[in-house]
Enzyme design. Structure first.
Site, mmCIF file in Angstrom:
data_model
loop_
_atom_site.group_PDB
_atom_site.id
_atom_site.type_symbol
_atom_site.label_atom_id
_atom_site.label_comp_id
_atom_site.label_asym_id
_atom_site.label_seq_id
_atom_site.Cartn_x
_atom_site.Cartn_y
_atom_site.Cartn_z
ATOM 1 N N ASN A 1 -0.932 -1.319 -1.971
ATOM 2 C CA ASN A 1 -1.040 -0.245 -2.964
ATOM 3 C C ASN A 1 -0.037 -0.542 -4.071
ATOM 4 O O ASN A 1 1.160 -0.370 -3.881
ATOM 5 C CB ASN A 1 -0.736 1.110 -2.304
ATOM 6 C CG ASN A 1 -0.727 2.258 -3.303
ATOM 7 O OD1 ASN A 1 -1.197 2.107 -4.428
ATOM 8 N ND2 ASN A 1 -0.196 3.397 -2.879
ATOM 9 N N HIS B 1 -3.506 10.105 -1.100
ATOM 10 C CA HIS B 1 -2.164 9.549 -0.927
ATOM 11 C C HIS B 1 -1.136 10.671 -1.084
ATOM 12 O O HIS B 1 -1.333 11.590 -1.892
ATOM 13 C CB HIS B 1 -1.923 8.452 -1.972
ATOM 14 C CG HIS B 1 -0.691 7.655 -1.686
ATOM 15 N ND1 HIS B 1 0.577 8.110 -2.000
ATOM 16 C CD2 HIS B 1 -0.516 6.447 -1.096
ATOM 17 C CE1 HIS B 1 1.469 7.208 -1.616
ATOM 18 N NE2 HIS B 1 0.829 6.188 -1.064
ATOM 19 N N GLU C 1 0.482 7.866 7.175
ATOM 20 C CA GLU C 1 1.635 7.567 6.332
ATOM 21 C C GLU C 1 2.638 8.720 6.388
ATOM 22 O O GLU C 1 2.496 9.712 5.638
ATOM 23 C CB GLU C 1 1.187 7.381 4.883
ATOM 24 C CG GLU C 1 0.259 6.210 4.676
ATOM 25 C CD GLU C 1 0.488 5.561 3.319
ATOM 26 O OE1 GLU C 1 0.812 4.371 3.288
ATOM 27 O OE2 GLU C 1 0.373 6.260 2.299
ATOM 28 N N GLY D 1 8.266 4.481 0.682
ATOM 29 C CA GLY D 1 9.182 4.059 -0.379
ATOM 30 C C GLY D 1 10.646 4.325 -0.083
ATOM 31 O O GLY D 1 11.484 4.252 -0.985
ATOM 32 N N SER E 1 7.035 1.956 4.207
ATOM 33 C CA SER E 1 8.086 0.932 4.237
ATOM 34 C C SER E 1 7.767 -0.232 5.178
ATOM 35 O O SER E 1 8.639 -0.748 5.875
ATOM 36 C CB SER E 1 9.432 1.569 4.591
ATOM 37 O OG SER E 1 9.805 2.507 3.585
ATOM 38 N N GLU F 1 1.544 10.853 -2.590
ATOM 39 C CA GLU F 1 2.048 11.036 -3.966
ATOM 40 C C GLU F 1 1.061 11.881 -4.777
ATOM 41 O O GLU F 1 1.460 12.663 -5.635
ATOM 42 C CB GLU F 1 2.306 9.673 -4.619
ATOM 43 C CG GLU F 1 3.545 9.015 -4.027
ATOM 44 C CD GLU F 1 3.555 7.495 -4.066
ATOM 45 O OE1 GLU F 1 2.735 6.890 -4.769
ATOM 46 O OE2 GLU F 1 4.393 6.914 -3.344
ATOM 47 N N LYS G 1 0.387 1.034 -6.736
ATOM 48 C CA LYS G 1 0.807 2.262 -7.418
ATOM 49 C C LYS G 1 0.743 2.038 -8.937
ATOM 50 O O LYS G 1 -0.099 1.277 -9.406
ATOM 51 C CB LYS G 1 2.205 2.683 -6.968
ATOM 52 C CG LYS G 1 2.339 2.708 -5.445
ATOM 53 C CD LYS G 1 3.527 3.467 -4.958
ATOM 54 C CE LYS G 1 3.672 3.256 -3.460
ATOM 55 N NZ LYS G 1 4.487 4.256 -2.810
HETATM 56 C C1 PEP Z 1 2.286 3.514 0.064
HETATM 57 O O1 PEP Z 1 2.308 3.390 -1.146
HETATM 58 O O2 PEP Z 1 1.298 3.998 0.618
HETATM 59 C C2 PEP Z 1 3.440 3.080 0.843
HETATM 60 C C3 PEP Z 1 3.379 3.164 2.139
HETATM 61 O O3 PEP Z 1 4.540 2.633 0.133
HETATM 62 P P1 PEP Z 1 5.769 1.788 0.738
HETATM 63 O O4 PEP Z 1 5.174 0.676 1.561
HETATM 64 O O5 PEP Z 1 6.517 1.314 -0.436
HETATM 65 O O6 PEP Z 1 6.553 2.717 1.608
#
Ligand code: PEP
Length: 247
Positions: A9, A94, A166, A172, A212, A96, A11
């Protein structure tokens, strides 16, 4: 046997030239048939990235879409538009988007249904916040988000979708769920699907872990029985993403 899926992703990162050169670089290192690899890129890069990856095993996805077929929704993109561009995957719900754009469970469900109707594979994100985990509500939150997300879906639909567990506190932050924490929730998701839609759908649905993921932890996470790969943010924007894909 479920094939692993590793979805990056991006982003809201990379301008046009950067997206092209990064895709060209990664094309040489993550082009494998051992797992399904997907780059979920900003809308404006979809065509360019798709064209660079043509002829490889790597697929392209969007990071969002609107649930309406078409209409007066300025600035939005429909599932039909994505399908017409041969984009097979789309991330839906997601955290976010849920947090910053106030996307509700109902909207997430509508988006997933519309994606399926257009022949896209939705990668549906669910996950608890830190506060919810600390107050031992993780299982209830996951059950509720999942029930909303897959409402109105048939067992055949379920077999086609991807669910990404997630935990919001892990996205992040560098604070990854342990393999036991991630497996426990992914197993719960599969059990819930089995209870609602039967063993065949539960065996087929791919459940990813995201939060992460890095080259250091991908191997142990993705080797758990109910974790079928990962949704990877920050680490998908580095050359070392290759190590996540080849965990
Ligand atoms: C994500 O964007 O879904 C995500 C899990 O980000 P990160 O791997 O940076 O934690």
């Amino acid at each position: 046997m479920r094939k692993k899926l590793i979805a990056g992703n991006w982003k809201m990162n990379l301008c046009a030239k950067e997206a092209e050169s990064f895709t060209k670089e990664m094309k040489g290192t993550v082009n494998t048939d051992a797992a399904d690899v997907v780059f979920c890129v900003p809308y404006v890069h979809l065509s360019a990235v798709r064209d660079i990856l043509a002829g490889t095993h790597i697929k392209v996805g969007a990071q969002n879409m609107h649930y309406a077929e078409d209409g007066a929704y300025t600035g939005e993109i429909s599932a039909k538009m994505l399908a017409s561009m041969d984009i097979p995957y789309v991330i839906v719900g997601h955290s976010e988007r849920r947090e910053y754009f106030k996307e509700s469970d109902t909207e997430v469900n509508l988006k997933a249904l519309t994606a399926l109707n257009s022949g896209l594979t939705p990668i549906i994100c669910i996950g608890e916040t830190s506060k919810q985990r600390k107050s031992k509500r993780t299982f209830n939150v996951i059950r509720k988000q999942l029930a909303f997300a897959i409402d109105e879906m048939s067992a055949e639909d379920i077999a086609k979708i991807v669910i990404a567990y997630e935990p919001v506190w892990a996205i992040g932050t560098g604070e990854t769920a342990t393999k036991e924490q991630a497996e426990e929730v992914c197993a719960l998701i599969r059990d819930e699907i089995k209870a609602a839609h039967g063993a065949a759908a539960a065996d087929a649905v791919r459940i990813l872990y995201g939060g992460s993921v890095s080259p250091d932890n991908a191997g142990e996470l993705f080797s758990m029985p109910n974790i079928d790969g990962g949704l990877v943010g920050g680490a998908s924007l580095k050359s070392t993403f290759e190590k996540v894909v080849h965990f």
